[in-house]
Design a protein around this motif. Sequence first.
Motif, PDB file in Angstrom:
ATOM      1  N   GLN A 106      44.130 -22.118 -26.274  1.00  0.00           N
ATOM      2  CA  GLN A 106      43.668 -23.456 -26.629  1.00  0.00           C
ATOM      3  C   GLN A 106      44.050 -24.523 -25.609  1.00  0.00           C
ATOM      4  O   GLN A 106      43.702 -25.696 -25.778  1.00  0.00           O
ATOM      5  CB  GLN A 106      44.231 -23.838 -28.001  1.00  0.00           C
ATOM      6  CG  GLN A 106      43.748 -22.943 -29.130  1.00  0.00           C
ATOM      7  CD  GLN A 106      44.401 -23.272 -30.460  1.00  0.00           C
ATOM      8  OE1 GLN A 106      45.428 -23.938 -30.518  1.00  0.00           O
ATOM      9  NE2 GLN A 106      43.785 -22.815 -31.551  1.00  0.00           N
ATOM     10  N   GLU A 107      44.729 -24.116 -24.558  1.00  0.00           N
ATOM     11  CA  GLU A 107      45.232 -25.073 -23.569  1.00  0.00           C
ATOM     12  C   GLU A 107      44.114 -25.871 -22.894  1.00  0.00           C
ATOM     13  O   GLU A 107      44.247 -27.066 -22.637  1.00  0.00           O
ATOM     14  CB  GLU A 107      46.049 -24.322 -22.512  1.00  0.00           C
ATOM     15  CG  GLU A 107      46.715 -25.195 -21.482  1.00  0.00           C
ATOM     16  CD  GLU A 107      47.558 -24.362 -20.529  1.00  0.00           C
ATOM     17  OE1 GLU A 107      48.679 -24.806 -20.223  1.00  0.00           O
ATOM     18  OE2 GLU A 107      47.109 -23.278 -20.108  1.00  0.00           O
ATOM     19  N   ASP A 108      43.012 -25.202 -22.612  1.00  0.00           N
ATOM     20  CA  ASP A 108      41.890 -25.843 -21.908  1.00  0.00           C
ATOM     21  C   ASP A 108      40.597 -25.332 -22.542  1.00  0.00           C
ATOM     22  O   ASP A 108      40.242 -24.165 -22.382  1.00  0.00           O
ATOM     23  CB  ASP A 108      41.940 -25.502 -20.414  1.00  0.00           C
ATOM     24  CG  ASP A 108      40.908 -26.255 -19.597  1.00  0.00           C
ATOM     25  OD1 ASP A 108      39.876 -26.667 -20.166  1.00  0.00           O
ATOM     26  OD2 ASP A 108      41.115 -26.417 -18.378  1.00  0.00           O
ATOM     27  N   ALA A 109      39.880 -26.196 -23.268  1.00  0.00           N
ATOM     28  CA  ALA A 109      38.667 -25.785 -23.979  1.00  0.00           C
ATOM     29  C   ALA A 109      37.615 -25.212 -23.038  1.00  0.00           C
ATOM     30  O   ALA A 109      36.863 -24.308 -23.412  1.00  0.00           O
ATOM     31  CB  ALA A 109      38.092 -26.973 -24.753  1.00  0.00           C
ATOM     32  N   SER A 110      37.583 -25.705 -21.803  1.00  0.00           N
ATOM     33  CA  SER A 110      36.577 -25.223 -20.847  1.00  0.00           C
ATOM     34  C   SER A 110      36.841 -23.792 -20.403  1.00  0.00           C
ATOM     35  O   SER A 110      35.950 -23.112 -19.885  1.00  0.00           O
ATOM     36  CB  SER A 110      36.538 -26.137 -19.615  1.00  0.00           C
ATOM     37  OG  SER A 110      37.749 -26.037 -18.874  1.00  0.00           O
ATOM     38  N   LEU A 111      38.068 -23.314 -20.620  1.00  0.00           N
ATOM     39  CA  LEU A 111      38.440 -21.959 -20.216  1.00  0.00           C
ATOM     40  C   LEU A 111      38.533 -21.000 -21.395  1.00  0.00           C
ATOM     41  O   LEU A 111      38.899 -19.835 -21.217  1.00  0.00           O
ATOM     42  CB  LEU A 111      39.794 -21.978 -19.485  1.00  0.00           C
ATOM     43  CG  LEU A 111      39.857 -22.730 -18.162  1.00  0.00           C
ATOM     44  CD1 LEU A 111      41.289 -22.753 -17.640  1.00  0.00           C
ATOM     45  CD2 LEU A 111      38.919 -22.098 -17.128  1.00  0.00           C
ATOM     46  N   PHE A 112      38.218 -21.493 -22.607  1.00  0.00           N
ATOM     47  CA  PHE A 112      38.446 -20.676 -23.798  1.00  0.00           C
ATOM     48  C   PHE A 112      37.702 -19.350 -23.746  1.00  0.00           C
ATOM     49  O   PHE A 112      38.287 -18.288 -23.995  1.00  0.00           O
ATOM     50  CB  PHE A 112      38.036 -21.444 -25.060  1.00  0.00           C
ATOM     51  CG  PHE A 112      38.246 -20.645 -26.322  1.00  0.00           C
ATOM     52  CD1 PHE A 112      39.497 -20.537 -26.894  1.00  0.00           C
ATOM     53  CD2 PHE A 112      37.177 -19.967 -26.917  1.00  0.00           C
ATOM     54  CE1 PHE A 112      39.707 -19.790 -28.042  1.00  0.00           C
ATOM     55  CE2 PHE A 112      37.379 -19.209 -28.073  1.00  0.00           C
ATOM     56  CZ  PHE A 112      38.642 -19.128 -28.630  1.00  0.00           C
ATOM     57  N   ASP A 113      36.399 -19.351 -23.446  1.00  0.00           N
ATOM     58  CA  ASP A 113      35.621 -18.114 -23.442  1.00  0.00           C
ATOM     59  C   ASP A 113      36.145 -17.126 -22.402  1.00  0.00           C
ATOM     60  O   ASP A 113      36.251 -15.917 -22.666  1.00  0.00           O
ATOM     61  CB  ASP A 113      34.146 -18.413 -23.185  1.00  0.00           C
ATOM     62  CG  ASP A 113      33.480 -19.099 -24.369  1.00  0.00           C
ATOM     63  OD1 ASP A 113      34.012 -19.001 -25.485  1.00  0.00           O
ATOM     64  OD2 ASP A 113      32.442 -19.747 -24.175  1.00  0.00           O
ATOM     65  N   GLU A 114      36.481 -17.639 -21.226  1.00  0.00           N
ATOM     66  CA  GLU A 114      37.014 -16.774 -20.165  1.00  0.00           C
ATOM     67  C   GLU A 114      38.353 -16.170 -20.576  1.00  0.00           C
ATOM     68  O   GLU A 114      38.600 -14.968 -20.391  1.00  0.00           O
ATOM     69  CB  GLU A 114      37.177 -17.594 -18.876  1.00  0.00           C
ATOM     70  CG  GLU A 114      37.768 -16.818 -17.710  1.00  0.00           C
ATOM     71  CD  GLU A 114      37.989 -17.694 -16.486  1.00  0.00           C
ATOM     72  OE1 GLU A 114      38.860 -17.350 -15.659  1.00  0.00           O
ATOM     73  OE2 GLU A 114      37.294 -18.730 -16.361  1.00  0.00           O
ATOM     74  N   ARG A 115      39.206 -16.994 -21.142  1.00  0.00           N
ATOM     75  CA  ARG A 115      40.524 -16.507 -21.559  1.00  0.00           C
ATOM     76  C   ARG A 115      40.423 -15.586 -22.767  1.00  0.00           C
ATOM     77  O   ARG A 115      41.228 -14.656 -22.912  1.00  0.00           O
ATOM     78  CB  ARG A 115      41.447 -17.690 -21.857  1.00  0.00           C
ATOM     79  CG  ARG A 115      41.860 -18.433 -20.593  1.00  0.00           C
ATOM     80  CD  ARG A 115      42.936 -19.463 -20.841  1.00  0.00           C
ATOM     81  NE  ARG A 115      43.404 -20.028 -19.591  1.00  0.00           N
ATOM     82  CZ  ARG A 115      44.416 -20.896 -19.474  1.00  0.00           C
ATOM     83  NH1 ARG A 115      45.069 -21.275 -20.569  1.00  0.00           N
ATOM     84  NH2 ARG A 115      44.773 -21.352 -18.301  1.00  0.00           N
ATOM     85  N   LYS A 116      39.455 -15.826 -23.626  1.00  0.00           N
ATOM     86  CA  LYS A 116      39.237 -14.943 -24.769  1.00  0.00           C
ATOM     87  C   LYS A 116      38.921 -13.533 -24.289  1.00  0.00           C
ATOM     88  O   LYS A 116      39.471 -12.554 -24.804  1.00  0.00           O
ATOM     89  CB  LYS A 116      38.089 -15.470 -25.627  1.00  0.00           C
ATOM     90  CG  LYS A 116      37.697 -14.562 -26.786  1.00  0.00           C
ATOM     91  CD  LYS A 116      36.521 -15.154 -27.557  1.00  0.00           C
ATOM     92  CE  LYS A 116      36.039 -14.214 -28.645  1.00  0.00           C
ATOM     93  NZ  LYS A 116      34.888 -14.760 -29.396  1.00  0.00           N
ATOM     94  N   MET A 117      38.048 -13.397 -23.285  1.00  0.00           N
ATOM     95  CA  MET A 117      37.700 -12.082 -22.749  1.00  0.00           C
ATOM     96  C   MET A 117      38.915 -11.435 -22.090  1.00  0.00           C
ATOM     97  O   MET A 117      39.135 -10.230 -22.220  1.00  0.00           O
ATOM     98  CB  MET A 117      36.547 -12.210 -21.763  1.00  0.00           C
ATOM     99  CG  MET A 117      35.241 -12.693 -22.381  1.00  0.00           C
ATOM    100  SD  MET A 117      34.731 -11.722 -23.825  1.00  0.00           S
ATOM    101  CE  MET A 117      34.477 -10.116 -23.044  1.00  0.00           C
ATOM    102  N   ALA A 118      39.713 -12.244 -21.373  1.00  0.00           N
ATOM    103  CA  ALA A 118      40.915 -11.704 -20.735  1.00  0.00           C
ATOM    104  C   ALA A 118      41.911 -11.227 -21.789  1.00  0.00           C
ATOM    105  O   ALA A 118      42.546 -10.172 -21.642  1.00  0.00           O
ATOM    106  CB  ALA A 118      41.551 -12.773 -19.850  1.00  0.00           C
ATOM    107  N   TYR A 119      42.037 -11.996 -22.867  1.00  0.00           N
ATOM    108  CA  TYR A 119      42.937 -11.600 -23.950  1.00  0.00           C
ATOM    109  C   TYR A 119      42.480 -10.306 -24.604  1.00  0.00           C
ATOM    110  O   TYR A 119      43.306  -9.422 -24.891  1.00  0.00           O
ATOM    111  CB  TYR A 119      43.029 -12.700 -25.009  1.00  0.00           C
ATOM    112  CG  TYR A 119      43.659 -12.203 -26.288  1.00  0.00           C
ATOM    113  CD1 TYR A 119      45.029 -11.953 -26.362  1.00  0.00           C
ATOM    114  CD2 TYR A 119      42.876 -11.918 -27.413  1.00  0.00           C
ATOM    115  CE1 TYR A 119      45.601 -11.457 -27.520  1.00  0.00           C
ATOM    116  CE2 TYR A 119      43.448 -11.427 -28.578  1.00  0.00           C
ATOM    117  CZ  TYR A 119      44.808 -11.197 -28.626  1.00  0.00           C
ATOM    118  OH  TYR A 119      45.376 -10.694 -29.761  1.00  0.00           O
ATOM    119  N   LEU A 120      41.187 -10.168 -24.862  1.00  0.00           N
ATOM    120  CA  LEU A 120      40.686  -8.961 -25.505  1.00  0.00           C
ATOM    121  C   LEU A 120      40.955  -7.726 -24.649  1.00  0.00           C
ATOM    122  O   LEU A 120      41.282  -6.656 -25.162  1.00  0.00           O
ATOM    123  CB  LEU A 120      39.198  -9.101 -25.807  1.00  0.00           C
ATOM    124  CG  LEU A 120      38.849 -10.151 -26.879  1.00  0.00           C
ATOM    125  CD1 LEU A 120      37.341 -10.283 -27.023  1.00  0.00           C
ATOM    126  CD2 LEU A 120      39.486  -9.810 -28.215  1.00  0.00           C
TER     127      LEU A 120
END
Length: 230
Positions: A106-120
């Motif tokens: 949640q740190e940066d909304a613009s990076l959420f989708d990218e970070r979501k994929m990295a987390y998965l």
Amino acid sequence: MGYCMLARHGQAQFGKPIYDHLSPLGFEQSMRLGHGLKKDNWIPDVIICGNLLRHRQTAETLLSAMGVYKEIVIDAAFDEHLGPAVVKEHWTNHVNPDQTIKEWLQEDASLFDERKMAYLKFYEETTLAWAKGELHSELQNWAEYVDQVVSGLETIYQQSKNQNVLIVTSGGPVSIATGLVRKLSISDIIKLTWEVYNASHTKINFQSKPSLEYYNNITHFDEDKFITLV
């Protein structure tokens, strides 16, 4: 002859302060699952769900859509595995002790989708290592979890093998039940947990030797927006 239907819960609130609650889409998915089962004329005699809120919400919503009003039996044997907690533990101890996964997402909304994929991707790698015994954790291990689910399934088989049983649960129990019938390896079973769609259903035939009728069915969805994994 009875059948065991295992349904995964609808979409929960990934990335939100409270994850264990259906999203608006999750409620709609659950309703469509109920409509699909009713259309197929499959009516449960026994309804069981895990001990999580998203399990109960899914069960209540789909049963309402079916017009079926029966007691829902809560059975913690069909809770989700502790993989997510193991992932959090591994993240804190070895990746980023100063920031939780949720804070990082949640740190940066613009990076959420990218970070979501990295987390998965991180989630898949970590849970696979945990399931194979390659990652130490103080929490319940994969073998203990499998025993828990198998014990729950065996109890249902002994008590209700001539009835239609609906189990609303998470991807873990769905994958374990499928993997046991198909005689899959530990690695293949844990990989199945990443493939089970929200509000999909898997059907097992209760014979003297249970067999898989089908796995991960989502024919009740008529639009791609309903097809989600997270």
